[in-house]
Design an enzyme around this catalytic site. Structure first.
Site, PDB file in Angstrom:
ATOM      1  N   ASN A  59       6.761   3.048  10.264  1.00 27.15           N
ATOM      2  CA  ASN A  59       8.145   3.386  10.601  1.00 27.15           C
ATOM      3  C   ASN A  59       9.000   2.131  10.522  1.00 27.15           C
ATOM      4  O   ASN A  59       8.633   1.090  11.083  1.00 27.15           O
ATOM      5  CB  ASN A  59       8.220   3.983  12.009  1.00 27.15           C
ATOM      6  CG  ASN A  59       7.577   5.361  12.088  1.00 27.15           C
ATOM      7  OD1 ASN A  59       7.643   6.134  11.139  1.00 27.15           O
ATOM      8  ND2 ASN A  59       6.921   5.666  13.207  1.00 27.15           N
ATOM      9  N   HIS A  74       3.720 -12.239  14.453  1.00 29.47           N
ATOM     10  CA  HIS A  74       4.845 -11.366  14.792  1.00 29.47           C
ATOM     11  C   HIS A  74       5.895 -11.367  13.690  1.00 29.47           C
ATOM     12  O   HIS A  74       6.453 -12.405  13.350  1.00 29.47           O
ATOM     13  CB  HIS A  74       5.517 -11.796  16.100  1.00 29.47           C
ATOM     14  CG  HIS A  74       6.692 -10.922  16.442  1.00 29.47           C
ATOM     15  ND1 HIS A  74       6.594  -9.847  17.284  1.00 29.47           N
ATOM     16  CD2 HIS A  74       7.973 -10.936  16.002  1.00 29.47           C
ATOM     17  CE1 HIS A  74       7.765  -9.253  17.368  1.00 29.47           C
ATOM     18  NE2 HIS A  74       8.623  -9.892  16.586  1.00 29.47           N
ATOM     19  N   HIS A  98       3.700  -2.536  12.332  1.00 27.39           N
ATOM     20  CA  HIS A  98       2.430  -1.884  12.626  1.00 27.39           C
ATOM     21  C   HIS A  98       2.235  -0.702  11.693  1.00 27.39           C
ATOM     22  O   HIS A  98       3.190  -0.071  11.251  1.00 27.39           O
ATOM     23  CB  HIS A  98       2.346  -1.436  14.088  1.00 27.39           C
ATOM     24  CG  HIS A  98       3.503  -0.599  14.539  1.00 27.39           C
ATOM     25  ND1 HIS A  98       4.734  -1.142  14.867  1.00 27.39           N
ATOM     26  CD2 HIS A  98       3.628   0.736  14.720  1.00 27.39           C
ATOM     27  CE1 HIS A  98       5.560  -0.176  15.225  1.00 27.39           C
ATOM     28  NE2 HIS A  98       4.918   0.982  15.134  1.00 27.39           N
ATOM     29  N   HIS A 114       0.504   2.919  11.467  1.00 28.78           N
ATOM     30  CA  HIS A 114      -0.160   4.032  12.141  1.00 28.78           C
ATOM     31  C   HIS A 114      -1.275   4.538  11.227  1.00 28.78           C
ATOM     32  O   HIS A 114      -1.056   4.758  10.032  1.00 28.78           O
ATOM     33  CB  HIS A 114       0.820   5.185  12.382  1.00 28.78           C
ATOM     34  CG  HIS A 114       1.924   4.877  13.344  1.00 28.78           C
ATOM     35  ND1 HIS A 114       1.894   5.265  14.671  1.00 28.78           N
ATOM     36  CD2 HIS A 114       3.095   4.224  13.182  1.00 28.78           C
ATOM     37  CE1 HIS A 114       3.006   4.868  15.269  1.00 28.78           C
ATOM     38  NE2 HIS A 114       3.751   4.251  14.386  1.00 28.78           N
ATOM     39  N   THR A 160       9.972   2.198  17.405  1.00 27.73           N
ATOM     40  CA  THR A 160      10.242   1.841  18.797  1.00 27.73           C
ATOM     41  C   THR A 160       9.698   0.463  19.163  1.00 27.73           C
ATOM     42  O   THR A 160      10.182  -0.152  20.109  1.00 27.73           O
ATOM     43  CB  THR A 160       9.630   2.881  19.758  1.00 27.73           C
ATOM     44  OG1 THR A 160       8.215   2.963  19.513  1.00 27.73           O
ATOM     45  CG2 THR A 160      10.279   4.243  19.576  1.00 27.73           C
ATOM     46  N   GLY A 193      12.618   6.043  13.611  1.00 29.43           N
ATOM     47  CA  GLY A 193      12.091   6.172  14.962  1.00 29.43           C
ATOM     48  C   GLY A 193      11.221   5.011  15.389  1.00 29.43           C
ATOM     49  O   GLY A 193      10.419   5.134  16.318  1.00 29.43           O
ATOM     50  N   ASP A 236      -3.635   4.303  19.716  1.00 27.22           N
ATOM     51  CA  ASP A 236      -2.271   4.558  20.176  1.00 27.22           C
ATOM     52  C   ASP A 236      -2.332   5.231  21.551  1.00 27.22           C
ATOM     53  O   ASP A 236      -3.136   6.139  21.794  1.00 27.22           O
ATOM     54  CB  ASP A 236      -1.527   5.452  19.181  1.00 27.22           C
ATOM     55  CG  ASP A 236      -0.023   5.441  19.418  1.00 27.22           C
ATOM     56  OD1 ASP A 236       0.699   4.930  18.545  1.00 27.22           O
ATOM     57  OD2 ASP A 236       0.425   5.942  20.477  1.00 27.22           O
ATOM     58  N   CYS A 244       2.599  -8.181  20.823  1.00 24.43           N
ATOM     59  CA  CYS A 244       2.158  -9.573  20.986  1.00 24.43           C
ATOM     60  C   CYS A 244       1.385  -9.732  22.296  1.00 24.43           C
ATOM     61  O   CYS A 244       0.388 -10.457  22.353  1.00 24.43           O
ATOM     62  CB  CYS A 244       3.355 -10.517  20.955  1.00 24.43           C
ATOM     63  SG  CYS A 244       4.009 -10.817  19.299  1.00 24.43           S
TER      64      CYS A 244
END
Ligand code: AMP
Length: 111
Positions: A86, A46, A99, A101, A94, A92, A30, A7
């Site tokens: 994820n 969000h 999101h 990837h 975090t 994993g 990333d 955010c």
């Protein structure tokens, strides 16, 4: 959302290497790439998990996947790419802001 790093990136409070932005999503590099090209695509709204999808967010996710597909050639991903989401501790995750990837730019192993 307060204390959400993505955010803060979306709000411009933390710098990022942006590669695409519209009213609904942001795509940026990333910070710790695991492939030659490693981008993150985040919805500006969000929410943390796929389990929080509702009708509106399902539509947003569909548009987001279409947008990634249409942008792929301009992102250096014309030869293919891998999308990863994820979900939760076991996977994993975090950052608890949904999101995607986007990985590519080289042959990807599947292990
Ligand atoms: P995940 O494990 O799916 O939650 O992935 C979170 C990703 O966010 C990791 O690949 C991190 O390298 C990446 N990341 C964390 N902070 C930043 C940042 N400030 N800018 C860009 N990427 C970040």
């Amino acid at each position: 959302m307060e204390n959400c790093i993505f955010c803060k990136i979306i709000a411009g409070e933390i710098p990022s290497a942006k590669v695409y932005e519209d009213e609904e999503i942001l795509i940026f590099k990333d910070i710790a790439p695991i492939a030659k090209i490693h981008l993150l695509c985040v919805p500006k709204e969000h929410f943390a998990y796929l389990s929080e999808l509702n009708g509106t967010r399902e539509d947003l996710l569909g548009r987001t996947l279409s947008k990634i597909a249409s942008l792929a050639p301009t992102l250096g991903l014309a030869d293919g790419y891998r999308l990863v989401i994820n979900q939760g501790e076991t996977a994993g995750q975090t950052v608890h802001h949904l999101h995607i990837h986007i990985l590519g730019g080289e042959p990807l192993k599947w292990e």
